[in-house]
Design an enzyme around this catalytic site. Structure first.
Site, PDB file in Angstrom:
ATOM      1  CG  ASN A  30      51.587  55.216  47.040  1.00 24.90           C
ATOM      2  OD1 ASN A  30      51.186  55.031  45.894  1.00 24.90           O
ATOM      3  ND2 ASN A  30      51.043  54.641  48.100  1.00 24.90           N
ATOM      4  CE  LYS A  54      48.319  56.627  49.280  1.00 22.45           C
ATOM      5  NZ  LYS A  54      47.662  56.662  50.578  1.00 22.45           N
ATOM      6  CG  HIS A  69      49.931  51.070  50.513  1.00 20.33           C
ATOM      7  ND1 HIS A  69      48.676  51.410  50.952  1.00 20.33           N
ATOM      8  CD2 HIS A  69      50.695  52.178  50.671  1.00 20.33           C
ATOM      9  CE1 HIS A  69      48.684  52.684  51.345  1.00 20.33           C
ATOM     10  NE2 HIS A  69      49.903  53.162  51.188  1.00 20.33           N
ATOM     11  CD  GLU A  96      45.740  53.626  50.482  1.00 21.99           C
ATOM     12  OE1 GLU A  96      46.153  53.626  49.303  1.00 21.99           O
ATOM     13  OE2 GLU A  96      45.877  54.602  51.257  1.00 21.99           O
ATOM     14  CD  GLU A 100      53.012  53.849  54.034  1.00 23.64           C
ATOM     15  OE1 GLU A 100      53.276  54.999  53.710  1.00 23.64           O
ATOM     16  OE2 GLU A 100      52.202  53.133  53.421  1.00 23.64           O
ATOM     17  N   GLY A 119      46.847  59.471  55.174  1.00 23.12           N
ATOM     18  CA  GLY A 119      45.805  60.341  54.616  1.00 23.12           C
ATOM     19  C   GLY A 119      44.963  61.064  55.650  1.00 23.12           C
ATOM     20  CB  SER A 159      49.943  62.579  57.667  1.00 20.02           C
ATOM     21  OG  SER A 159      48.640  62.062  57.475  1.00 20.02           O
TER      22      SER A 159
HETATM   23  P1  PGA Z   1      49.761  59.981  52.858  1.00 17.52           P
HETATM   24  O1  PGA Z   1      49.888  58.471  52.302  1.00 17.52           O
HETATM   25  O2  PGA Z   1      51.127  60.618  52.756  1.00 17.52           O
HETATM   26  O3  PGA Z   1      48.752  60.629  51.939  1.00 17.52           O
HETATM   27  O4  PGA Z   1      49.285  59.900  54.265  1.00 17.52           O
HETATM   28  C1  PGA Z   1      51.028  57.688  52.584  1.00 17.52           C
HETATM   29  C2  PGA Z   1      50.914  56.330  51.948  1.00 17.52           C
HETATM   30  O5  PGA Z   1      49.819  55.748  51.930  1.00 17.52           O
HETATM   31  O6  PGA Z   1      51.907  55.783  51.434  1.00 17.52           O
END
Ligand code: PGA
Length: 260
Positions: A10, A12, A100, A102, A172, A178, A218
Site C-alpha cells: 500500500n 498510500k 483502511h 486511515e 490491521e 506506521g 509495521s
Molecule cells: P505500515 O502500514 O506497514 O507502514 O505500518 C500498513 C498499512 O497501513 O497498510
C-alpha cells in the site's frame, strides 16, 4: 487449506508516476528471480500512477497484480473528486482496499460506507481487500474482538457465499500501523482465527476457509516469516516497507520461503 499467499504493498500518498515507474521496474526485476507459484504480489499505488504501473506490468509481463487504495461506491454522476469501480476495472485493477483505518479515521468512512464500497467493488468483478482493526484504546478496553466482529459483519453484510473469491480480509491493528511496533505472530494468528470464525458465521465455513486473511502494521523483511507462521495468516499488507523495491522484494522472498 490450499490458500496461496498475498503480499500487498500500500503506497498510500507517496510516489508520483515517474517514481512509480522506477519502483515497479526495479521490483519487477527482483520478483522475476523468485518462484512465485504460491505467492501473489500486488501493489496499491495512488490513482494517478495506475495507468503507468499497468502499462509496465503488462508490457514487461511482470508477476504483479494491480490494486487501488480506495474507490467511490457511486457508479457515476455528480460526485466531484471521485473515481468509479468501472474506471478502475478498465485499467485491469484487480484489488481495491476498502475501509483502511486511515480512510475510516481521517475521511469519515463508516461501516455502512465500507459495506457499500465492498459491494460495488465485487459487483464490478474486482476483489475487495477489506481492512479491519482495533485502536489502542479499544484494545486496552478489552473491545478488540467486538470491534473486529462489528467491522467484519458490517462489511460482508448482504454478500452471498459465492462472493468469497472476491474477498480478502486484512487485520490491521491501528496501533501497529506506521509505528514500527508490529503485532506479535501470536496476536496476528489469534485475530485472524477469530476473523475466520466471524466470516464463517456470516458466509459459511467453506467460504470462510477460502478467504485470504492478511496481517498489516509495521511489516518488515525481518518479521514477515514469523507473522506468516500462523495457519490463518495468509499474507501481509505492507505500507512503508513497500516503497523500496529491495525491501518489498525481501518481504516477498520471506513469503516464498514459507509457502515454497
Ligand atoms: P505500515 O502500514 O506497514 O507502514 O505500518 C500498513 C498499512 O497501513 O497498510
Amino acid at each position: 487449506m490450499g490458500r496461496n499467499a498475498l503480499i500487498a504493498g500500500n503506497w498510500k500518498l507517496n510516489l508520483d508516476h515517474h517514481e512509480a515507474l522506477h519502483l515497479i521496474r526495479d521490483l519487477g526485476l527482483r520478483l522475476n528471480q523468485l518462484e512465485l507459484s504460491k505467492v501473489e504480489v500486488a501493489v496499491h499505488p495512488p490513482f494517478t500512477d495506475l495507468r503507468t504501473v499497468q502499462t509496465i506490468v503488462e508490457g514487461d509481463k511482470l508477476p504483479i497484480s494491480l490494486g487501488a487504495q480506495h474507490v467511490s461506491h457511486h457508479a457515476k454522476g455528480a460526485y466531484t473528486g471521485e473515481v468509479s469501480t468501472t474506471m478502475l476495472a478498465k485499467l485491469k485493477t484487480q484489488y481495491v482496499l476498502v475501509g483502511h483505518s486511515e480512510r475510516r479515521a481521517l475521511f469519515g468512512m463508516d461501516d455502512q460506507l465500507v459495506q457499500q464500497t465492498a459491494a460495488a467493488v465485487i459487483a464490478e468483478g474486482m476483489s475487495a481487500v477489506i481492512c479491519v482493526g482495533e485502536s489502542a484504546e479499544e484494545r486496552e478496553a478489552g473491545e478488540m474482538t467486538a470491534v473486529l466482529e462489528r467491522q467484519t459483519l458490517a462489511a460482508v453484510r448482504g454478500l452471498p457465499a459465492t462472493a468469497a473469491d472476491a474477498i480478502v480480509l486484512a487485520y490491521e491493528p491501528v496501533w501497529a500501523i506506521g509505528t514500527g511496533q508490529a503485532a506479535t505472530a501470536e496476536d496476528a494468528q489469534h485475530a485472524a482465527s477469530f476473523l475466520r470464525e466471524t466470516l464463517s458465521s456470516s458466509l459459511g465455513k467453506a467460504a470462510a476457509d477460502s478467504i485470504r486473511i492478511l496481517y498489516g502494521g509495521s511489516v518488515q523483511p525481518q518479521n514477515t516469516e514469523e507473522l506468516l507462521g500462523g495457519p490463518d495468516v495468509d499474507g501481509v499488507l505492507v505500507g512503508g516497507a513497500s516503497l523500496n523495491g529491495a525491501t518489498f522484494a525481501e518481504i516477498v522472498a520471506a513469503a516464498v520461503r514459507c509457502y515454497g
